[in-house]
Enzyme design. Structure first.
Site, short mmCIF file in Angstrom:
data_model
loop_
_atom_site.label_atom_id
_atom_site.label_comp_id
_atom_site.label_asym_id
_atom_site.label_seq_id
_atom_site.Cartn_x
_atom_site.Cartn_y
_atom_site.Cartn_z
N GLU A 167 0.63 -1.38 0.05
CA GLU A 167 -0.04 -0.17 0.02
C GLU A 167 0.86 1.21 0.03
O GLU A 167 0.78 2.04 0.83
CB GLU A 167 -0.89 0.21 1.23
CG GLU A 167 -1.89 -1.15 1.36
CD GLU A 167 -3.02 -1.24 2.26
OE1 GLU A 167 -2.92 -0.34 3.33
OE2 GLU A 167 -3.80 -1.80 2.29
N GLU A 369 -5.15 -8.65 0.59
CA GLU A 369 -5.76 -8.52 1.80
C GLU A 369 -7.34 -8.23 1.73
O GLU A 369 -7.57 -7.49 0.99
CB GLU A 369 -5.20 -7.05 2.72
CG GLU A 369 -3.95 -7.41 3.61
CD GLU A 369 -3.40 -6.16 4.11
OE1 GLU A 369 -4.16 -5.37 4.48
OE2 GLU A 369 -2.15 -5.87 3.98
C1 BG6 Z 1 -4.08 -2.28 5.40
C2 BG6 Z 1 -2.66 -2.65 6.18
O1 BG6 Z 1 -4.48 -1.04 5.20
O2 BG6 Z 1 -5.09 -2.67 6.51
C3 BG6 Z 1 -2.67 -3.19 7.37
O3 BG6 Z 1 -2.02 -3.11 4.97
C4 BG6 Z 1 -3.74 -2.81 8.09
O4 BG6 Z 1 -1.29 -2.77 8.01
C5 BG6 Z 1 -5.15 -3.22 7.79
O5 BG6 Z 1 -3.39 -3.28 9.54
C6 BG6 Z 1 -6.32 -2.99 8.65
O6 BG6 Z 1 -6.50 -1.50 8.86
P1 BG6 Z 1 -6.31 -1.22 10.30
O7 BG6 Z 1 -6.08 0.31 10.14
O8 BG6 Z 1 -7.41 -1.35 10.93
O9 BG6 Z 1 -5.50 -1.89 10.91
#
Ligand code: BG6
Length: 470
Positions: A167, A369
């Site tokens: 990202e 993800e």
């Molecule tokens: C993604 C990232 O944006 O989302 C992770 O690659 C992150 O590092 C995940 O933890 C979930 O988002 P958040 O902000 O709730 O941790």
């Protein structure tokens, strides 16, 4: 609905990162989050920092055994620049860092889980941020390439799937525009330079990997992970459509185009040029970007953007920002993950797949993800102590049904990784929202498979899901 079968050898996996899982044990250097926590604990939910995280540094063998137990056939994590490298300028490695990552990689191989290694997950060494302004500096680009080369030399014989960045648009937004990561700068021009320098760093790391492969006869692959957040216009009105196109150019195509096509979107560079905020580049650098595109792509998908044309004049008091051209649109009736404040819109996964298929040469890609962070999951614990996270299973089934439709129509998607295998530390949100297939009890670090962990095992073994009625 009927069972939906996925292509053979489909990746059923999950993703985490070094800074979010390992803990700071024996780490010689600090990244911006380690530093930020040291100077201002209040920023972090319940003042929980990255010191222990989910203890992966100490319990990686048990953790990888748990991944295996729930049927994951592939997994992504990241190497921490601040753990592997002792001296950023010379590239001298830290022996304990080398030992640790070697043992981790060997353990994945022993368990028969395909490992994807990412080189950068928001974790700029604080030393380089303070000295050079992090990604503002092309010297830091060179230092990153030095680090990447070390990683390829040390681990390339066993790691066959590499990623340059996770990202990369997030540090641009978070560190330089919207103030949610240290050093909380608001400077649109710097942000655009950071964007360009990161895309350059990715291309140069890809170039270095190509040289490594040529020299060693290695057959690995290298890609990039992008969080694609399709911009949906409020209406079919021309101004709304234009606003959404610009938003897409800034937040999605700014990295997608150079990564796959080797060049930046004209819509973006024209605007930046007109507004006097275009990055500094050389022809040689642009040639490097042109020549060093990715072998495959990882797509993180959580939420879409809802965009409208600006209704109010953009306030220029903090200088230029791309928001001059669009505003977020609060669409009535949208489904929300109330804990994270993110919209739930599974169909976007289909739209992303079609976009890659139709506009990006149908390059091979996977969902790197997708996930749902929920606060207070202990309330869903049953008598046996298992968290019954049916909402997460439903969330995955619904997204996978849209993904399956796209694959049936020819999308070149070869896997689905969720965020995350074991509840992990989430930046300033710390452990507020939990995402894992496996829960972690922070005081004891006891890890327990959730209902979704049992579900994914069945999915992975049968290579099919119970389809969602659409
Ligand atoms: C993604 C990232 O944006 O989302 C992770 O690659 C992150 O590092 C995940 O933890 C979930 O988002 P958040 O902000 O709730 O941790």
């Amino acid at each position: 609905m009927a069972k939906l079968k996925f292509p053979e050898n489909f990746w059923w996996g999950s993703a985490t990162s070094g800074p979010q899982s390992e803990g700071r044990f024996k780490k010689k250097n600090r990244n911006i989050f380690d530093y930020w926590y040291d100077i201002d604990k209040k920023v972090f939910f319940n003042e929980v920092g990255p010191d222990v995280a989910s203890n992966f540094y100490n319990s990686f063998k048990e953790d990888i055994a748990l991944y295996k137990k729930i049927g994951l056939n592939s997994l992504r994590t990241s190497i921490q620049w601040t753990r592997l490298i002792k001296d950023f300028e010379t590239g001298e490695v830290d022996e304990d860092g080398v030992r640790f990552y070697n043992e981790v990689i060997d353990e994945f191989i022993r368990q028969g889980i395909t490992l994807v290694i990412n080189l950068y997950h928001f974790d700029m060494p604080i030393e380089l941020q303070e000295k050079y302004g992090g990604w503002e500096s092309k010297h830091v680009v060179e230092l990153f390439v030095k680090y990447a080369k070390k990683a390829f030399e040390l681990f390339g014989d066993r790691v066959k799937y590499w990623m340059t960045f996770n990202e990369p648009i997030v540090p641009v937004e978070a560190q330089y525009m919207y103030k949610f990561h240290y050093p909380l700068i608001v400077d649109g021009k710097k942000a655009m330079q950071v964007l360009y320098n990161t895309a350059l760093a990715s291309a140069k790391a890809i170039e270095a990997y190509g040289e490594y492969k040529k020299r060693t006869g290695n057959n690995g692959e290298i890609g990039i992970i992008l969080n694609l957040t399709p911009s949906y216009p409020r209406s079919e009105n021309e101004e709304d459509i234009k606003a959404a196109e610009i938003s897409d150019a800034v937040f999605n195509n700014s990295f997608l185009d150079p990564a796959i096509k080797g060049e930046f979107p004209r819509l973006l560079t024209d605007i930046l040029e007109k507004d006097g905020v275009l990055w500094e580049s050389t022809q040689e650098e642009l040639d490097t970007i042109k020549k060093n595109t990715v072998d495959y792509l990882g797509v993180n998908y959580y939420q879409p953007r809802r965009i409208k044309a600006r209704e109010t004049e953009f306030d220029m008091s903090s200088g230029w920002l791309p928001d001059k051209y669009f505003e977020n649109y609060d669409m009535p009736g949208k489904r929300m993950n109330i804990y994270r404040g993110w919209e739930i819109y599974p169909k976007a996964i289909y739209d992303i797949a079609k976009n890659i298929q139709e506009n990006y040469g149908n390059i091979k890609w996977f969902i790197s993800e997708n996930g749902m962070g929920v606060e207070g999951e202990e309330r869903f614990k049953n008598a046996e102590g298992v968290i019954e996270d049916d909402y997460r299973i439903e969330f995955y089934r619904e997204h996978l049904t849209h993904l399956h439709k796209a694959i049936a129509e020819g999308a070149n998607c070869f896997g689905y990784h969720t965020w995350t295998p074991i509840d992990c530390w989430s930046w300033t949100n710390s452990y507020k929202n939990r995402y894992g297939y496996i829960s972690v009890d922070l005081p004891t670090q006891i890890k327990t498979v959730k209902k979704s962990g049992h579900w994914i095992k069945e999915v992975s073994e049968s290579n099919e899901i119970e389809g969602w009625d659409m």
